[in-house]
Design a protein around this motif. Sequence first.
Motif, short mmCIF file in Angstrom:
data_model
loop_
_atom_site.label_atom_id
_atom_site.label_comp_id
_atom_site.label_asym_id
_atom_site.label_seq_id
_atom_site.Cartn_x
_atom_site.Cartn_y
_atom_site.Cartn_z
N ARG A 1 -2.92 3.74 4.40
CA ARG A 1 -4.01 5.01 3.28
C ARG A 1 -5.07 5.71 3.54
N VAL B 1 11.76 6.14 9.11
CA VAL B 1 10.86 6.30 8.44
C VAL B 1 10.62 4.87 7.38
N ASP C 1 10.61 2.71 4.83
CA ASP C 1 10.80 3.51 3.16
C ASP C 1 10.66 1.79 2.30
N LYS D 1 1.16 4.91 8.78
CA LYS D 1 -0.34 4.71 8.98
C LYS D 1 -0.78 3.81 7.74
N ASN E 1 7.43 5.27 11.29
CA ASN E 1 6.36 5.94 10.91
C ASN E 1 6.77 6.62 9.28
N GLY E 2 5.35 7.32 8.83
CA GLY E 2 5.53 6.85 6.89
C GLY E 2 6.40 8.22 6.59
N SER E 3 6.20 8.31 5.42
CA SER E 3 6.58 9.13 4.58
C SER E 3 6.72 10.72 5.06
N ASP E 4 5.60 11.52 5.76
CA ASP E 4 4.83 12.60 6.65
C ASP E 4 5.93 12.40 7.95
N GLY E 5 6.16 11.48 8.26
CA GLY E 5 7.25 12.07 9.71
C GLY E 5 6.11 10.91 10.99
N LYS E 6 4.83 10.41 10.83
CA LYS E 6 4.06 10.47 12.01
C LYS E 6 3.96 8.89 11.53
#
Length: 582
Positions: free
Chosen positions: A381, A443, A445, A379, A371-376
């Motif tokens: 940018r 995530v 990181d 993706k 996941n990305g830092s948004d938890g989804k």
Amino acid sequence: MIQSVEKTLNNKLLSIFNELNLDARFAVVKTSDRPDLSDYQCNGALALAKMMHQNPREIASKIVALLQKDADIAAVSVDGPGFINISLSNAFIAAQTDVMAQDSRLGIGKVEKPRQIVMDFGGPNVAKALHVGHLRSAVIGESLRRIEKFVGHHPVSDVHFGDWGTPMGMILAEIIRQDGNLEQTEKYDIEAISQFYKQANIRCKEDEAAKEEARRITAELQAGNALYRKAWQHLRDVSVAAVKAQYDVLGAHFDLWLGESDADKPSREVIEIAKQKGLSEVDDGATIIRLPQTNKPMPPVILVKSDGGIGYQVTDIATIKMRVDDLHAEEILYVVDKRQSLHFEQIFQVSEMLGIAPDVKLQHIGFGTVNGSDGKPFKTRDGGVMNLADLIEMSKDKVRRSMPKPNEVEGYGEKEIEALVTQIAIGAIKFQDLKNNIAAGYVFDLDDFANFEGKTGPYIQYAVARINSILRKAAAQGLVEGNIVLENADERALALKLAQIENAVFRAEADKEPSIIADYAYTLAQAFSGFYNTCPIMSAENKNLAAARLKLARLVRDALKLLLDLLGIEAPEVMLKASEEK
Ligand code: ARG
């Protein structure tokens, strides 16, 4: 035969249990939950007491009485409701560590009954670059492959190329639409082919007729249309070459480069078997198998689509058949995104109904998303799918910034620095992935994943390099390893920690969880740090102590290298840090 501390201890218990006529299944120790009280504990008396309707403390006392006679055991007691706490004598730990140090496998045994395990952990598709979704499959799959092999099983990895579905017809249709025919197809490289696929995707989303056409071409390709096959072969070859290069960067090894297309003929057999067994039926022009309904609804499996094409489900079922018939699989492991779990439940059920894999263990090891830092799911940018190559480049950039510039360090020109950057970046990516439970997502990181401190790949790589440097210095001063001496608590703790290695490897294998190895490697590196703070080697009080500590250090280095290797991570001989790094 070399035996780990734990096995030796289990054997001691076993003979005591036999002597006392107790059920031998409970003659096992585990590392103590209370390291302040004991090294190991045995909880067998509690289980036995329940079974035999007796007092657990009484049973435990009988066992303890016999254990007390053993000179290898320094202290043993019954605690609480009937736990047996066991502490080992320093002489015993030292002797066991000496034995471990002589063995290239560090005392780690092999399974008694090796199994033929087919491993499916690629799943790349024609015309699609590997993306972040393929990362975990390759990273976890490769680690499990190495673990299975190390413990003595026979893994066979198959990439299972996605080369037989509707996307094939979509790409061919798109080329025909743009070029008028398929004559130029063989000129196209991977970028061109990916471009056609992207355009086809957009078109088929908007245009039902285009989709129809793609399906028709797919079905004809599958049925053997020579023109389509020739063009398709090129699409496949180019795609295989492209993903092979990427798997090489990741260090993922595939013994077989088969694809869904290779299951075409067995798919026809599977369809035939289903028909003969009276399990299939025609529904709305398609041939399907209905599955028994349990508490959750199980959709039917489609064998042949209404347009005559065969799909992902039947090729996967047929692939099971091939793996059993041709590869003699006793076990098939699928390391695939857990969002595909329904698919695997369906195909496992069908293969059971059809009887194509009797006594074969089929297991889906479903992993969570990166996941990305948004938890989804991760993706780019602009919200697109993150290419694996881009992700690796980003990671390398990050690592490069913490490295000295080329030629700043003697012997490290651009080539050497780049090689190191790659080893560290890939190690960091992999460790960040493998330290998590498989089923959990994590995530990605980009800030801390490559730190030299904390639970990261580079931290462990750094620990290895630090010991390498200690060993080089010792060799330069003529210090050689001597018998293990355990004089203080840190030495003892480190030796005991080393004794857990076999247990960690076998638990990781049993649970199909490389995170157990990642975790153990991290705590071992930490234990070494603790040890080295209080136990200098070159300036030890005397020569024997120095020689003993040198052996401990070398053992930790070998252990960490082995553990990293089981995770698929390289251990550079030397690690560099930029001098101006804050
Ligand atoms: N190609 C598939 C995808 O991209 C993954 C295949 C996984 N393996 C399997 N035997 N189904 O989703």
